[in-house]
Design a protein around this motif. Structure first.
Motif, short mmCIF file in Angstrom:
data_model
loop_
_atom_site.label_atom_id
_atom_site.label_comp_id
_atom_site.label_asym_id
_atom_site.label_seq_id
_atom_site.Cartn_x
_atom_site.Cartn_y
_atom_site.Cartn_z
N ALA A 70 0.81 -1.28 0.12
CA ALA A 70 0.09 0.02 0.21
C ALA A 70 0.96 1.36 -0.14
N ALA A 71 1.97 1.23 0.99
CA ALA A 71 2.76 2.59 0.90
C ALA A 71 3.51 2.60 -0.42
N LEU A 72 3.96 1.58 -0.89
CA LEU A 72 4.63 1.60 -2.45
C LEU A 72 3.74 2.08 -3.39
N ALA A 73 2.60 1.85 -3.48
CA ALA A 73 1.60 2.32 -4.33
C ALA A 73 1.26 3.66 -4.13
N ASP A 74 0.98 4.32 -2.97
CA ASP A 74 0.96 5.63 -2.73
C ASP A 74 2.16 6.41 -3.20
N LEU A 75 3.26 5.73 -3.16
CA LEU A 75 4.51 6.62 -3.85
C LEU A 75 4.57 6.83 -5.27
N GLY A 76 3.46 6.24 -5.80
CA GLY A 76 3.27 6.27 -7.45
C GLY A 76 4.25 5.34 -8.09
N LEU A 77 4.97 4.39 -7.25
CA LEU A 77 5.90 3.57 -7.97
C LEU A 77 4.93 2.46 -8.88
N PRO A 78 5.70 1.82 -10.12
CA PRO A 78 4.86 1.05 -11.12
C PRO A 78 4.36 -0.25 -10.10
N LEU A 79 3.45 -0.37 -10.28
CA LEU A 79 2.47 -1.58 -9.79
C LEU A 79 3.30 -2.94 -10.19
N GLU A 80 3.77 -2.99 -11.35
CA GLU A 80 4.30 -4.10 -11.87
C GLU A 80 5.84 -4.38 -11.36
N LEU A 81 6.27 -3.31 -10.61
CA LEU A 81 7.63 -3.67 -9.96
C LEU A 81 7.77 -3.88 -8.58
N LEU A 82 6.22 -3.77 -7.79
CA LEU A 82 6.24 -3.74 -6.38
C LEU A 82 6.95 -5.10 -5.90
N ARG A 83 6.81 -6.19 -6.48
CA ARG A 83 7.47 -7.27 -6.01
C ARG A 83 9.05 -7.32 -6.04
N GLY A 84 9.32 -6.51 -7.03
CA GLY A 84 10.67 -6.20 -7.32
C GLY A 84 11.43 -5.57 -6.25
N PHE A 85 10.71 -4.60 -5.52
CA PHE A 85 11.19 -4.07 -4.32
C PHE A 85 11.15 -4.95 -3.21
N ALA A 86 10.38 -5.96 -3.13
CA ALA A 86 10.36 -6.58 -2.00
C ALA A 86 11.59 -7.71 -2.26
N LEU A 87 11.79 -8.00 -3.62
CA LEU A 87 13.15 -8.90 -3.61
C LEU A 87 14.23 -8.14 -3.55
N LEU A 88 14.27 -6.90 -3.78
CA LEU A 88 15.64 -5.97 -3.46
C LEU A 88 15.87 -6.05 -1.91
N ALA A 89 14.78 -5.69 -1.17
CA ALA A 89 15.01 -5.65 0.45
C ALA A 89 15.43 -7.07 0.75
N ARG A 90 14.78 -8.34 0.21
CA ARG A 90 15.02 -9.58 0.72
C ARG A 90 16.60 -9.93 0.38
N THR A 91 17.05 -9.39 -0.68
CA THR A 91 18.33 -9.61 -1.12
C THR A 91 19.20 -9.46 -0.10
N ALA A 92 19.22 -8.09 0.73
CA ALA A 92 19.95 -7.88 1.67
C ALA A 92 19.73 -9.02 2.83
N GLY A 93 18.74 -9.19 3.30
CA GLY A 93 18.26 -10.41 4.18
C GLY A 93 19.27 -11.61 3.84
N LEU A 94 19.02 -11.97 2.77
CA LEU A 94 19.40 -13.29 2.37
C LEU A 94 21.15 -13.14 2.37
N ILE A 95 21.81 -12.12 2.21
CA ILE A 95 23.15 -11.93 2.44
C ILE A 95 23.46 -12.13 3.73
N GLY A 96 22.59 -11.57 4.49
CA GLY A 96 22.79 -11.78 6.04
C GLY A 96 22.67 -13.10 6.55
N GLN A 97 21.71 -13.91 5.88
CA GLN A 97 21.52 -15.20 6.21
C GLN A 97 22.74 -15.92 5.86
N LEU A 98 23.17 -15.62 4.73
CA LEU A 98 24.42 -16.52 4.28
C LEU A 98 25.73 -16.08 5.18
#
Length: 272
Positions: A209-237
């Motif tokens: 909801a917050a990303l949509a309110d920022l006017g970012l492309p809906l088609e990329l919202l999962r991409g932003f989640a994956l961007l965030a999780r990449t940092a988390g996965l590096i931490g897991q490794l």
């Protein structure tokens, strides 16, 4: 001689002497001057975010970076156990698990809220009562159609996801609590009337909801989640290198499996 093909881009371009990014000199104007979260927003929107937009966007990235031993984290650790020579494979394995149950909810919620808002005739509500009425109608339609409402419920945070009120607070402080968040909050208030039980608004949903309110492309919202999780996965490794658990997870399954008789698949299984 035919003209050489042209491939226009407003993103990165290199010459012998310089690298430009978004129309700026990368080394002089971007490196050391622009934070990574701000740059990620800028790359996707091709406009530089305000300080408030950057704060909300980076809060979303922080909210989605890591959430414990989720399937995405476990598969990353197990893939690294199997192929320690392929960090990229381990990261990719975890990211490929971003779907309708984990991470993908961010996009699903943003798209769902946007579709409801796009269908409103005569202007959006101007107060909580109006948003509640819209949310109530929406939930009734979804319930009648037996469709799942994305962003509702969490397998751990049964009494409320702590990320949700915090992100709403940040968006409010920055003047960025827009229609998607307004509708999402209203769904949180009225859904017990329709569903007969109370479910939390989960963090992945509020991020959408917050990303949509920022006017970012809906088609990329999962991409932003994956961007965030990449940092988390590096931490897991990184933690797997210091305190490995991948082999223990593998052995707990391998040493405790039990043989059973085959269960032949039948056409009736297609219908559950």
């Amino acid at each position: 001689m035919a003209d050489a093909p042209g491939y226009p881009t407003a993103l990165g371009a290199s010459s012998r002497e310089t690298i430009t990014l978004l129309g700026h000199d990368l080394a002089r104007d971007v490196m050391g001057e622009v934070g990574f979260g701000e740059l990620a927003f800028w790359l996707a929107a091709q406009r530089r975010p305000t300080s408030g937009e950057t704060r909300v966007f980076e809060a979303v990235l922080a909210a989605l970076a890591d959430h414990g031993f989720t399937p995405t984290a476990i598969v990353t650790r197990l893939t690294y156990l199997s192929a320690p020579d392929s960090v990229q494979g381990a990261l990719a394995a975890g990211l490929l698990g971003g779907g309708s149950r984990f991470l993908g909810v961010t996009e699903d919620t943003g798209r769902f809220l946007h579709s409801v808002l796009a269908s409103v005739v005569g202007g959006l509500p101007s107060d909580d009562a109006g948003w509640d009425a819209l949310a109530l109608r929406t939930l009734q339609v979804e319930r009648k159609a037996k469709r799942f409402v994305p962003g509702l419920g969490h397998h751990v945070h049964k009494d409320g996801d702590p990320r949700t009120p915090r992100l709403m607070q940040i968006a409010t402080e920055e003047g960025l609590f827009g229609p998607h968040l307004s509708l999402f909050a209203a769904i949180g208030r009225v859904h017990p009337e329709v569903l007969g039980r109370t479910l939390p608004l989960n963090g992945a949903g509020v991020c959408g909801a917050a990303l949509a309110d920022l006017g970012l492309p809906l088609e990329l919202l999962r991409g932003f989640a994956l961007l965030a999780r990449t940092a988390g996965l590096i931490g897991q490794l990184a933690e797997e290198l210091r305190r490995p658990v991948g082999n223990e997870i593998f052995l707990s399954v391998d040493l405790n499996n039990r043989s059973v008789a085959p269960d032949p698949y039948t056409p009736e299984d297609r219908h559950g």
